[in-house]
Design a protein around this motif. Structure first.
Motif, PDB file in Angstrom:
ATOM      1  N   ASP A  42       0.817  -1.214   0.000  1.00  0.00           N
ATOM      2  CA  ASP A  42       0.000   0.000   0.000  1.00  0.00           C
ATOM      3  C   ASP A  42       0.853   1.266   0.000  1.00  0.00           C
ATOM      4  O   ASP A  42       0.621   2.203   0.763  1.00  0.00           O
ATOM      5  CB  ASP A  42      -0.939  -0.002   1.200  1.00  0.00           C
ATOM      6  N   GLY A  43       1.859   1.282  -0.858  1.00  0.00           N
ATOM      7  CA  GLY A  43       2.747   2.421  -0.954  1.00  0.00           C
ATOM      8  C   GLY A  43       4.046   2.205  -0.197  1.00  0.00           C
ATOM      9  O   GLY A  43       4.204   1.234   0.546  1.00  0.00           O
ATOM     10  N   PHE A  44       4.976   3.120  -0.410  1.00  0.00           N
ATOM     11  CA  PHE A  44       6.284   3.015   0.236  1.00  0.00           C
ATOM     12  C   PHE A  44       6.887   4.403   0.347  1.00  0.00           C
ATOM     13  O   PHE A  44       6.390   5.387  -0.230  1.00  0.00           O
ATOM     14  CB  PHE A  44       7.226   2.097  -0.551  1.00  0.00           C
ATOM     15  N   GLY A  45       7.973   4.479   1.075  1.00  0.00           N
ATOM     16  CA  GLY A  45       8.711   5.721   1.186  1.00  0.00           C
ATOM     17  C   GLY A  45      10.194   5.465   1.326  1.00  0.00           C
ATOM     18  O   GLY A  45      10.618   4.392   1.781  1.00  0.00           O
ATOM     19  N   PHE A  46      10.966   6.450   0.933  1.00  0.00           N
ATOM     20  CA  PHE A  46      12.425   6.391   1.012  1.00  0.00           C
ATOM     21  C   PHE A  46      12.908   7.784   1.415  1.00  0.00           C
ATOM     22  O   PHE A  46      12.491   8.791   0.832  1.00  0.00           O
ATOM     23  CB  PHE A  46      12.984   5.978  -0.352  1.00  0.00           C
TER      24      PHE A  46
END
Length: 280
Positions: A42-46
């Motif tokens: 359900d999405g990601f971040g970096f």
């Protein structure tokens, strides 16, 4: 709920651990054996600090609502840069909608924050906790997650001067408000926090059954244990990761962070100290 990874050490291409490890974070987004959910799509971040990062450096962020395994931009970005300290997070939405503002990590000035877990019956606590955030910080809450509220509550309660104390007071407030609303187990999860030089990794839940958390052993020890593994030559002597679950199957490569503990990672390596252990 989610899986996350934090790296500190010599500048490294983030793809080395986010994409290329045996059980990389992207692979965990498809199959997470130790997670509450197997799939975290359900999405990601970096988020990453500049190559010459010091305490006070401002991190950059990249968020997407795409599954991590399906985003070519993540591959391009993590192969194109080098960073001495970076976070990455893959999300399994537990209620708040799938939107970029709900993707971790979150940022305030030089601070990065991410969370795996939840606040029990957050809807019952949301008004009280949100109104406890300092008015100057409230406009910086862009999403709808309980995690972002915890972060800004900790900032309100002194995180910038005392990181462990700020998180402690925020969790204590969550538990106090939760009890007022009849919530048996208000706090669950693991938290990663960084200022550009140090990583603090917290493992705590009101129930004493927290989400999984591990950190790697030092590279010199790993090379002594596994002298024939060429991949270990990629990493510098200060390279460390804190992860929701191990990135490989090598016995002894990862150490579990105990319940009610904060693991502190800085230039000297790791050290552990109790975190709300008496409450647990």
């Amino acid at each position: 709920m989610c899986r996350w990874l934090a790296y500190s050490g010599e500048p490294l291409q983030p793809s080395t651990v986010i994409l290329d490890a045996q059980h990389s974070l992207v692979k965990q987004s498809l199959n997470s054996p130790l997670g509450a959910e197997t799939v975290n799509g359900d999405g990601f971040g970096f988020g990453w600090y500049p190559r010459e990062s010091v305490a006070g450096s401002r991190p950059a962020l990249f968020h997407s609502t795409e599954p991590a395994w399906n985003d070519e931009n993540l591959r391009e970005l993590t192969q194109a840069i080098e960073s001495p300290l970076f976070f990455s997070h893959v999300r399994a939405a537990g209620g708040p909608p799938i939107q970029q503002t709900n993707c971790h990590p979150f940022r305030y000035e030089n601070w990065m924050f991410m969370h795996n877990g939840f606040l029990g019956d957050f809807a019952k606590m949301k008004r009280d906790l949100t109104f406890a955030v300092d008015p100057s910080l409230y406009p910086h809450i862009h999403g709808t997650t309980d995690s972002e509220v915890i972060f800004h509550l900790a900032l309100t309660l002194g995180l910038q001067d005392d990181p462990i104390g700020g998180i402690t007071r925020a969790v204590q407030m969550v538990e106090s408000v939760g009890r007022e609303h009849g919530i048996r187990f208000p706090m669950q999860g693991t938290i990663a926090l960084a200022d550009g030089a140090t990583i603090w990794a917290f493992r705590y839940s009101t129930q004493g059954m927290s989400r999984s958390l591990f950190h790697s052993v030092d590279i010199d020890t790993l090379r002594e244990m596994y002298p024939d593994i060429e991949r270990l030559k990629i990493f510098g002597r200060r390279a460390r990761v804190v992860v929701s679950e191990p990135l490989n199957d090598l016995p002894g490569a990862f150490v579990e962070v105990p319940e009610s503990t904060v693991a502190i990672l800085d230039e000297s390596g790791y050290r552990h100290q109790p975190f709300l252990a008496e409450a647990a």
